[in-house]
Design a protein around this motif. Sequence first.
Motif, PDB file in Angstrom:
ATOM      1  N   LEU A   1      22.422  31.286  21.205  1.00  0.00           N
ATOM      2  CA  LEU A   1      23.128  31.534  19.945  1.00  0.00           C
ATOM      3  C   LEU A   1      22.146  31.565  18.774  1.00  0.00           C
ATOM      4  O   LEU A   1      22.265  32.397  17.867  1.00  0.00           O
ATOM      5  N   GLU A   2      21.155  30.685  18.808  1.00  0.00           N
ATOM      6  CA  GLU A   2      20.133  30.685  17.752  1.00  0.00           C
ATOM      7  C   GLU A   2      19.344  31.988  17.753  1.00  0.00           C
ATOM      8  O   GLU A   2      18.973  32.494  16.698  1.00  0.00           O
ATOM      9  N   ILE A   3      19.090  32.527  18.932  1.00  0.00           N
ATOM     10  CA  ILE A   3      18.362  33.796  19.019  1.00  0.00           C
ATOM     11  C   ILE A   3      19.198  34.931  18.442  1.00  0.00           C
ATOM     12  O   ILE A   3      18.682  35.810  17.749  1.00  0.00           O
ATOM     13  N   LEU A   4      20.502  34.894  18.702  1.00  0.00           N
ATOM     14  CA  LEU A   4      21.400  35.934  18.206  1.00  0.00           C
ATOM     15  C   LEU A   4      21.661  35.785  16.704  1.00  0.00           C
ATOM     16  O   LEU A   4      21.616  36.745  15.959  1.00  0.00           O
ATOM     17  N   GLY A   5      21.916  34.542  16.265  1.00  0.00           N
ATOM     18  CA  GLY A   5      22.217  34.301  14.854  1.00  0.00           C
ATOM     19  C   GLY A   5      23.690  34.501  14.524  1.00  0.00           C
ATOM     20  O   GLY A   5      24.525  34.711  15.407  1.00  0.00           O
ATOM     21  N   TRP A   6      23.989  34.442  13.239  1.00  0.00           N
ATOM     22  CA  TRP A   6      25.362  34.603  12.756  1.00  0.00           C
ATOM     23  C   TRP A   6      25.588  36.038  12.316  1.00  0.00           C
ATOM     24  O   TRP A   6      24.840  36.591  11.520  1.00  0.00           O
ATOM     25  N   ASP A   7      26.656  36.622  12.845  1.00  0.00           N
ATOM     26  CA  ASP A   7      27.009  37.996  12.504  1.00  0.00           C
ATOM     27  C   ASP A   7      27.783  37.990  11.193  1.00  0.00           C
ATOM     28  O   ASP A   7      28.900  37.470  11.110  1.00  0.00           O
TER      29      ASP A   7
ATOM     30  N   GLY B   1      29.110  40.448   9.796  1.00  0.00           N
ATOM     31  CA  GLY B   1      30.159  41.463   9.755  1.00  0.00           C
ATOM     32  C   GLY B   1      29.810  42.596   8.809  1.00  0.00           C
ATOM     33  O   GLY B   1      30.614  43.496   8.580  1.00  0.00           O
ATOM     34  N   GLN B   2      28.598  42.556   8.247  1.00  0.00           N
ATOM     35  CA  GLN B   2      28.170  43.588   7.292  1.00  0.00           C
ATOM     36  C   GLN B   2      26.919  44.321   7.805  1.00  0.00           C
ATOM     37  O   GLN B   2      26.170  44.896   7.027  1.00  0.00           O
ATOM     38  N   GLY B   3      26.701  44.221   9.127  1.00  0.00           N
ATOM     39  CA  GLY B   3      25.588  44.970   9.701  1.00  0.00           C
ATOM     40  C   GLY B   3      24.289  44.201   9.814  1.00  0.00           C
ATOM     41  O   GLY B   3      23.255  44.792  10.132  1.00  0.00           O
ATOM     42  N   TYR B   4      24.321  42.915   9.563  1.00  0.00           N
ATOM     43  CA  TYR B   4      23.095  42.119   9.719  1.00  0.00           C
ATOM     44  C   TYR B   4      23.463  40.711  10.188  1.00  0.00           C
ATOM     45  O   TYR B   4      24.618  40.274  10.098  1.00  0.00           O
ATOM     46  N   TYR B   5      22.457  40.029  10.712  1.00  0.00           N
ATOM     47  CA  TYR B   5      22.613  38.664  11.207  1.00  0.00           C
ATOM     48  C   TYR B   5      21.735  37.727  10.395  1.00  0.00           C
ATOM     49  O   TYR B   5      20.631  38.100   9.986  1.00  0.00           O
ATOM     50  N   LEU B   6      22.226  36.512  10.212  1.00  0.00           N
ATOM     51  CA  LEU B   6      21.430  35.469   9.558  1.00  0.00           C
ATOM     52  C   LEU B   6      21.126  34.373  10.575  1.00  0.00           C
ATOM     53  O   LEU B   6      21.963  34.039  11.419  1.00  0.00           O
ATOM     54  N   GLY B   7      19.919  33.817  10.478  1.00  0.00           N
ATOM     55  CA  GLY B   7      19.498  32.773  11.398  1.00  0.00           C
ATOM     56  C   GLY B   7      20.295  31.495  11.214  1.00  0.00           C
ATOM     57  O   GLY B   7      20.775  31.187  10.119  1.00  0.00           O
TER      58      GLY B   7
ATOM     59  N   THR C   1      19.087  28.387  12.825  1.00  0.00           N
ATOM     60  CA  THR C   1      18.280  27.211  13.146  1.00  0.00           C
ATOM     61  C   THR C   1      18.201  26.316  11.918  1.00  0.00           C
ATOM     62  O   THR C   1      18.462  26.768  10.789  1.00  0.00           O
ATOM     63  N   PRO C   2      17.834  25.038  12.082  1.00  0.00           N
ATOM     64  CA  PRO C   2      17.703  24.169  10.910  1.00  0.00           C
ATOM     65  C   PRO C   2      16.757  24.729   9.842  1.00  0.00           C
ATOM     66  O   PRO C   2      17.032  24.623   8.644  1.00  0.00           O
ATOM     67  N   SER C   3      15.666  25.358  10.262  1.00  0.00           N
ATOM     68  CA  SER C   3      14.746  25.924   9.265  1.00  0.00           C
ATOM     69  C   SER C   3      15.375  27.118   8.555  1.00  0.00           C
ATOM     70  O   SER C   3      15.142  27.325   7.348  1.00  0.00           O
ATOM     71  N   ASP C   4      16.193  27.901   9.288  1.00  0.00           N
ATOM     72  CA  ASP C   4      16.903  29.017   8.647  1.00  0.00           C
ATOM     73  C   ASP C   4      17.878  28.494   7.599  1.00  0.00           C
ATOM     74  O   ASP C   4      17.969  29.041   6.496  1.00  0.00           O
ATOM     75  N   VAL C   5      18.604  27.445   7.949  1.00  0.00           N
ATOM     76  CA  VAL C   5      19.580  26.861   7.012  1.00  0.00           C
ATOM     77  C   VAL C   5      18.859  26.353   5.766  1.00  0.00           C
ATOM     78  O   VAL C   5      19.283  26.621   4.635  1.00  0.00           O
ATOM     79  N   ALA C   6      17.745  25.644   5.971  1.00  0.00           N
ATOM     80  CA  ALA C   6      16.985  25.116   4.835  1.00  0.00           C
ATOM     81  C   ALA C   6      16.488  26.249   3.934  1.00  0.00           C
ATOM     82  O   ALA C   6      16.549  26.150   2.696  1.00  0.00           O
ATOM     83  N   LEU C   7      16.008  27.323   4.538  1.00  0.00           N
ATOM     84  CA  LEU C   7      15.519  28.462   3.768  1.00  0.00           C
ATOM     85  C   LEU C   7      16.644  29.104   2.963  1.00  0.00           C
ATOM     86  O   LEU C   7      16.472  29.416   1.773  1.00  0.00           O
ATOM     87  N   LEU C   8      17.825  29.280   3.590  1.00  0.00           N
ATOM     88  CA  LEU C   8      18.952  29.882   2.878  1.00  0.00           C
ATOM     89  C   LEU C   8      19.420  29.000   1.721  1.00  0.00           C
ATOM     90  O   LEU C   8      19.754  29.506   0.643  1.00  0.00           O
TER      91      LEU C   8
END
Length: 198
Positions: free
Chosen positions: A99-105, A107-113, A115-122
Amino acid sequence: MQYAKVNGDTVLEFPSYPQRDHPQTSFGEGWQGEIDGIEYAIVEYVPYENTDTNRQVVYDELPQIVDGVWRLNYSLVDISLEQAKFNQLQNIEQEWRSLEILGWDSGQGYYLGITPSDVALLVGVFSLAKEAAALGLELPHLISMANTPISFTSIQEMTLLLLQYGQARSNMASSFAARRKAVSDATTIEELNVPPPI
């Protein structure tokens, strides 16, 4: 290829290593026979199928002769509750990594990470975006998992997306945490066979 040292229908030694015991002897492919009065037989492992993760294959200690062929049979035995829990937790962790490799869809044509580092970055980018919006500056971009920039026309648009992201990420984490806890709390193997929620 595995050998047994045999005398008639009796296994004297298994496994046996004729090449080691007789290094001066040449052995052809599929060789079996007698050397210095010792009979060596090829042992076939009976192929197995095991689709039950709560059982493991255990081969017999000694082969048996069946229709002139030495075969090593097996049994399927129940694994311990601790081993079943370990296996189940490993499966859950592998699902989470996938799931971490796939990320969050989005629904607008892109995925967001996710992982904890992705969350921190966002979270960091969103904090900067709020400051930029308050100063009337251009909002910073988010970066999708495909490394493409995601731009927003307003802080409200960005906020809405990140609220959806946060809710989805929280739901994912909660679902996996509940599954891990159910495995940890299980007192029987049967409790581990409950399918995950969809």
